[in-house]
Design a protein around this motif. Structure first.
Motif: not given
Length: 170
Positions: A24-42
Motif C-alpha cells: 500500500i503506497t501513498t505520496s502527497g503533501p505529507s510525504g511518501r510512505g508504504g507498507f505491506t498488508a494482507t488486510a485488504m478487500c472489496s
C-alpha cells in the motif's frame, strides 16, 4: 456461556487464513510512505470501494490520513523481497522504493510497474478499531496486467501458488 477468544488464539487462527499480499503506497503533501498488508478487500462495486487495515501505531498512519489517497498494489510471487522490505525489513523508505520500478497514478500515489493490479484510491473514510485504522478508499483508477501469479500469505509465510490458467479471461 460465551468464551472470550484471546489475542494469541485469534492470531494463530488468522495465520491459517490465506490472503493476497499487497504493498500500500501513498505520496502527497505529507510525504511518501508504504507498507505491506494482507488486510485488504472489496467493500462494494458501486461506487468501486475497498478497505485496507493499517496498524495505528505505525509511524506512517498519520501520513496516510493526511495525504487522503493511497494505492493498493497486488503482488506477484516475484515480489517476495519487496513485500518483506515494505513490511519493515528495510526501514528506509527511499531504499524500499529504490528496489522496484514505479509509475505515478492520477492521485500521485506510486503504483508498482509490474503489479498484477494497482487500485488508485481516494480516502473517503477511516475508523480506528482496536489497534488498527480501517481505511475506506474509493477506487478512482485501475492499472492491471493479464498475467502473473499472486503472492499469498499463509501460515506466517509468503507462498506462491500459480493459477491453472495464468491469467483471467476478457
Amino acid at each position: 456461556m460465551d468464551e472470550v477468544v484471546n489475542r494469541t488464539e485469534f492470531r494463530n487462527a488468522m495465520a491459517r487464513v490465506c490472503a493476497p499480499v499487497n504493498v500500500i503506497t501513498t505520496s502527497g503533501p505529507s510525504g511518501r510512505g508504504g507498507f505491506t498488508a494482507t488486510a485488504m478487500c472489496s467493500v462494494t462495486d458501486e461506487p468501486p470501494t475497498l478497505l485496507v487495515c493499517m496498524n495505528s501505531r505505525s509511524t506512517q498512519a498519520q501520513l496516510f490520513l493526511e495525504n487522503r489517497s493511497f494505492c493498493v498494489n497486488v503482488l506477484t510471487g516475484e515480489h517476495k523481497g519487496l513485500a518483506s522490505s515494505f513490511a519493515g525489513a528495510q526501514p528506509d523508505m527511499a531504499a524500499r522504493y529504490a528496489s522496484a520500478d514505479w509509475v505515478e497514478l492520477p492521485s500521485g500515489s506510486p503504483a508498482l510497474a509490474d503489479a498484477i493490479v494497482s487500485f488508485d484510491c481516494r480516502l473517503v473514510d477511516s475508523h480506528r478499531v482496536g489497534t488498527h485504522h480501517v481505511f475506506i478508499g474509493e477506487v478512482t483508477h485501475i492499472r492491471s496486467r493479464k498475467d502473473g501469479h499472486a503472492l499469498l500469505y499463509f501460515d506466517r509465510n509468503f507462498v506462491h501458488v500459480p493459477s491453472q490458467t495464468g491469467s483471467f479471461g476478457g
